[in-house]
Design an enzyme around this catalytic site. Structure first.
Site, short mmCIF file in Angstrom:
data_model
loop_
_atom_site.label_atom_id
_atom_site.label_comp_id
_atom_site.label_asym_id
_atom_site.label_seq_id
_atom_site.Cartn_x
_atom_site.Cartn_y
_atom_site.Cartn_z
N ARG A 185 45.18 44.60 37.92
CA ARG A 185 45.13 44.36 39.37
C ARG A 185 45.86 43.06 39.69
O ARG A 185 46.30 42.36 38.80
CB ARG A 185 43.68 44.37 39.91
N ALA A 209 48.71 41.72 42.88
CA ALA A 209 49.98 42.30 43.32
C ALA A 209 51.13 42.18 42.29
O ALA A 209 51.74 43.19 41.93
CB ALA A 209 50.37 41.68 44.66
N ARG A 222 47.86 52.68 44.53
CA ARG A 222 47.29 51.71 45.49
C ARG A 222 48.36 51.45 46.56
O ARG A 222 49.50 51.14 46.22
CB ARG A 222 46.89 50.40 44.78
N GLN A 232 36.29 39.44 42.15
CA GLN A 232 37.42 38.88 41.39
C GLN A 232 37.33 37.36 41.28
O GLN A 232 37.81 36.77 40.31
CB GLN A 232 38.77 39.25 42.06
N ASP A 279 49.19 40.09 49.00
CA ASP A 279 49.57 41.43 48.51
C ASP A 279 50.82 41.93 49.22
O ASP A 279 51.53 42.80 48.72
CB ASP A 279 48.42 42.40 48.68
O1 MRU Z 1 42.34 44.24 44.74
P1 MRU Z 1 43.06 43.22 43.91
O2 MRU Z 1 42.17 42.50 42.95
O3 MRU Z 1 44.29 43.80 43.26
O4 MRU Z 1 43.54 42.16 44.98
C1 MRU Z 1 44.23 41.02 44.56
C2 MRU Z 1 44.52 40.08 45.65
O5 MRU Z 1 44.21 40.30 46.80
C3 MRU Z 1 45.30 38.86 45.29
O6 MRU Z 1 44.95 37.78 46.09
C4 MRU Z 1 46.80 39.16 45.49
O7 MRU Z 1 47.16 40.32 44.82
C5 MRU Z 1 47.66 38.06 45.06
S1 MRU Z 1 47.70 37.90 43.33
C6 MRU Z 1 48.81 36.76 42.84
#
Ligand code: MRU
Length: 339
Positions: A44, A46, A87, A193, A234
């Protein structure tokens, strides 16, 4: 520590659903397994999703038995569509897939040549991620002063990238430069997270971190306990930053308390020919809200909303840090006009 690696014909990654209790490395040998890992959020964040998708296409290429170019391209397109369906919000996924598809379509050559090309391009995307994050860290650190307490949300760290992170890259560089700083991490419900991943990786690096629940942000800002906010993204569109659900609340609160709100993200997260209206916000399953991990916390049959991301209007963002430098809202508008 790298979060993902190509090993001739397979891809190794850390299963992030099991952290922090267990550090389990999984081996994926097909694009289907990569797609599954992204959907289930074993992988997970981005930038990492983008790299994983590139490696997913590399796995299809590596194991392909296609005898001619058309059949081979058909298999790659099929894998690309599978990955695109995992996603919808983080644009890095689509960016990485498009980059590989464009490269392979514009190249002459037989199946073996195209296979090598895709694998090399996927590896390049992964290596670039590390270099870009280091740059983001160097620029971001300029915004961090000795003694600062930085609030961060979700995980925009090493675990969300191949290495180093984006928002946490700024923290890491500042720490390496000897600035005595502290981090406050929000737990980030529903999937935690912040509690599970951000705290885990900062503690591993010895960077002081304090965990709070999401609903404590207003109180600690009011008490003067936060100097700056650093989050990842993201997708950055013309009028907004799309990031983990709860980011918008933090941005509004930061604005109210005159606390700078910074977004750190690579250019692969920018989608400046779109606005927030064009973005699909992923809706995830109700069990993520009715349960904490496997423990039910709400009555059976309750109706649930579970958007995974929210939309922070650009007016709340003091600056965006990318590999080009520190961009103001005006810089962003200029880039948008040039597009
Ligand atoms: O649902 P996730 O855990 O994939 O969401 C991640 C985020 O929202 C992060 O803040 C984003 O991807 C930036 S990561 C460098």
């Amino acid at each position: 520590m790298r979060t993902i690696e190509w090993r001739d014909g397979s891809v190794i990654t850390l299963d992030q659903t099991l952290l922090p209790e267990e550090e389990v490395w999984i081996e994926m040998r097909s694009c289907l397994e990569v797609a599954e890992a992204i959907r289930e959020m074993r992988i997970r964040g981005a930038p990492l999703i983008g790299v994983a998708a590139a490696y997913g296409l590399a796995l299809t290429a590596y194991h392909s038995r296609a005898k001619n170019r058309d059949d081979f391209l058909g298999e790659i397109e099929q894998s690309a569509n599978l990955l695109k369906g995992t996603r919808p919000t983080a644009v890095n996924l689509f960016w990485a897939i498009e980059r590989i598809i464009k490269k392979v379509r514009s190249s002459e050559g037989d199946v073996e040549t195209l296979k090598k090309l895709i694998i090399e391009e996927a590896k390049r995307i992964a290596e670039e991620d590390i270099a870009v994050n280091r740059k983001i860290g160097e620029y971001g650190s300029k915004l961090i002063s000795e003694g600062d307490t930085i609030l961060t949300h979700c995980n925009a760290g090493r675990l969300a990238t191949v290495d180093y992170g984006t928002a946490l890259a700024a923290v890491r560089v500042a720490w390496e430069e000897g600035k005595r700083i502290k981090v406050i991490a929000t737990e980030t419900r529903p999937l935690l997270q912040g509690a599970r991943l951000t705290v885990y990786e900062l503690m591993r690096d010895g960077i002081p971190v304090t965990l709070i629940t999401d609903n404590m942000v207003g109180y600690i800002m009011l008490k003067g306990l936060v100097d700056k906010v650093f989050v990842g993204a993201d997708r950055i569109v013309r009028d907004a930053v799309i990031n983990k659900i709860g980011t918008y609340n933090i941005a509004v609160l930061a604005h109210e308390h005159n606390i700078p709100f910074y977004v750190a993200a690579p250019l692969s997260t920018f989608n400046l020919n779109a606005t927030s209206k064009d973005v699909i916000i992923e809706e995830r399953k109700p069990e993520e809200v009715t349960h904490i991990r496997s423990i039910r916390i709400a009555p059976h049959g309750v109706s649930v909303l579970n958007p995974a991301f929210d939309i922070t209007p650009i007016k709340y963002v003091n600056a965006i840090i990318c590999e080009m430098g520190i961009l103001s809202r005006d810089d962003l508008q200029k880039i948008t006009k040039e597009k």
